[in-house]
Design an enzyme around this catalytic site. Structure first.
Site, PDB file in Angstrom:
ATOM      1  N   SER A 197       0.968  -1.209  -0.020  1.00 11.59           N
ATOM      2  CA  SER A 197      -0.173   0.006   0.117  1.00 11.59           C
ATOM      3  C   SER A 197       0.823   1.456  -0.099  1.00 11.59           C
ATOM      4  CB  SER A 197      -0.937  -0.041   1.143  1.00 11.59           C
ATOM      5  OG  SER A 197      -1.973   0.972   1.109  1.00 11.59           O
ATOM      6  N   ASN A 198       0.444   2.342   0.233  1.00 16.68           N
ATOM      7  CA  ASN A 198       1.009   3.540   0.462  1.00 16.68           C
ATOM      8  C   ASN A 198       0.511   4.393   1.495  1.00 16.68           C
ATOM      9  OD1 ASN A 198      -1.026   5.426  -0.889  1.00 16.68           O
ATOM     10  ND2 ASN A 198      -0.704   4.209  -2.518  1.00 16.68           N
ATOM     11  N   HIS A 199       1.346   5.868   1.683  1.00 16.12           N
ATOM     12  CA  HIS A 199       0.786   6.728   2.971  1.00 16.12           C
ATOM     13  C   HIS A 199      -0.238   7.556   2.668  1.00 16.12           C
ATOM     14  CE1 HIS A 199       4.104   5.121   5.244  1.00 16.12           C
ATOM     15  NE2 HIS A 199       5.109   5.126   4.260  1.00 16.12           N
ATOM     16  N   ALA A 224      -4.203   7.536  -4.424  1.00 18.12           N
ATOM     17  CA  ALA A 224      -3.048   6.977  -4.705  1.00 18.12           C
ATOM     18  C   ALA A 224      -3.062   5.770  -5.278  1.00 18.12           C
ATOM     19  CB  ALA A 224      -2.025   7.288  -3.362  1.00 18.12           C
TER      20      ALA A 224
END
Lengths: 254, 254
Positions: free
Chosen positions: B53-55, B120
């Site tokens: 995943s991402n922030h 995102a």
């Protein structure tokens, strides 16, 4: 809640383990002792924006921290990124990666009597962390991510010269108790909590859980399987058993 | 907040773009229009417990959803796993993966006037999702994770036969506006919001942000850079500009 817990525990064979003193004095069970608990997932950076992680909510570890506080212990809680509030009174250290969680665990190992590794630590991390966000290349349909093994936190603690009483977790999706028993021996743990995370009604993001606690006594595998319950009730039950075994071990040594 | 916004916008050259009507009637700006917004990260499963995943916190996309509601639009919000509350009145669809986000986006494309891709989205996902939790193998220090490219949601929408007015995001850590300008043209977008996510004081997990909005007019690149502001104020400013350009485009076509 403790009364309910004990009446439940009473139907289990392992309830015989619990001394009358322990049953009636949960508040003083771990007085003067320090319990260090890891909780939640770790996040392993791929680049400044991406990471690898897992679905651990941290709820079980946080419930164990609350139960340890209730039992009178000083509690160090070393937590990955989670959305649950830390119980009031714990010494909270927030970390991201497995390496940071290990460093935080080792920094308090000298004062720790009981170490409970409830975190879902990433086994692997990207071998290189990109300084800049990786760009998708036109026409590059596939990408290979090279991973290296992370340090094994609970095994490192269990082999440490200042080794505390060490409790691990085995979150598995198949052959849960068999894997847990193997991990108990292989990693030199005192106890292990086996957790079937394939069930969607309990486990990682649920408020309920059902686990089996395993340990060895005179080279024989023992187990205690509390009924499925809210994580905070289950945590009280587990801390009761862990504290009992911790005190029994200390008495055996004496 | 709108008054502050306009006085800020007035010091920017692009403020001339905003008609008096638009300035004084934010509430009716998108009346009768449907805005679809993607927000937050996606999670790409590695196995039943692990993911990439991402922030992204989802805060910017949720602020744009609120601003679109304030402008009188019907709002579809398609969100990855986030911890922010959806604005009351949006039509919320919760998704995990990029594929699910694309499916949800395409299912409402026919009714969408303005599509804002604030999510995102993971560029890549594991090529195979393991049915069972992957086991760490003793002695296996390295692991290779094979990834395949995810569908490009904003590009798919921008090339669709029922193409809405399409706004993208470029979250970058270097050469932010140059990458954004390239993405604007390459993906056939109407506008793009360039966001420098290397700054830790603003961006992904912050409540503040600073962005530059880019678009083309008669083949010339135009830009609008509101001052750094709380994400909800910035979102109002961006929706004002997006709505203006949307209406202008519709007039040009007529």
């Amino acid at each position: 809640a403790l009364v309910t817990l004990i009446s439940k525990a009473a139907v289990e064979p392992q309830a015989e383990l619990l001394s009358e003193t322990v049953r009636h004095d949960f508040r003083g069970l771990l007085a003067g002792k320090t319990v260090t608990i890891t909780a939640g997932p770790t996040r392993e950076a791929v680049d400044p924006v991406r990471y690898i992680s897992n679905h651990s909510s941290g709820k079980m570890g946080f419930a164990l921290a609350q139960a340890s506080l209730n039992a009178g212990a000083k509690v160090n809680l070393i937590a990955g990124p989670v959305q649950v509030m830390a119980p009031e009174g714990v010494n909270l250290t927030s970390v991201q990666s497995a390496q940071q969680m290990l460093d935080a665990s080792l920094s308090v190992i000298g004062e720790t009597d009981i170490f409970i590794a409830a975190a879902a630590v990433a086994d692997y991390r990207p071998s290189d962390v990109a300084d800049q966000k990786m760009k998708k290349q036109p026409g590059q349909d596939n990408l290979v991510l090279h991973l290296v093994q992370n340090p094994d936190i609970v095994a490192t603690v269990a082999r440490h010269v200042q080794r505390p009483f060490t409790v691990g977790f085995a979150a598995e999706t198949q052959d849960v108790e068999a894997y847990a028993a193997d991990k108990l021996v292989r990693k030199n743990l005192d106890m292990i909590i086996a957790n079937d995370v394939s069930r969607t009604d309990i486990g990682f993001n649920s408020d309920q859980n059902a686990v089996t606690l395993l340990w060895q006594e005179k080279s024989t595998l023992q187990s205690h399987s509390p009924e499925q319950a809210a994580k905070q009730d289950l945590a009280q039950d587990l801390i009761l058993c862990i504290a009992h075994r911790f005190h029994q071990g200390n008495t055996d040594d004496a």
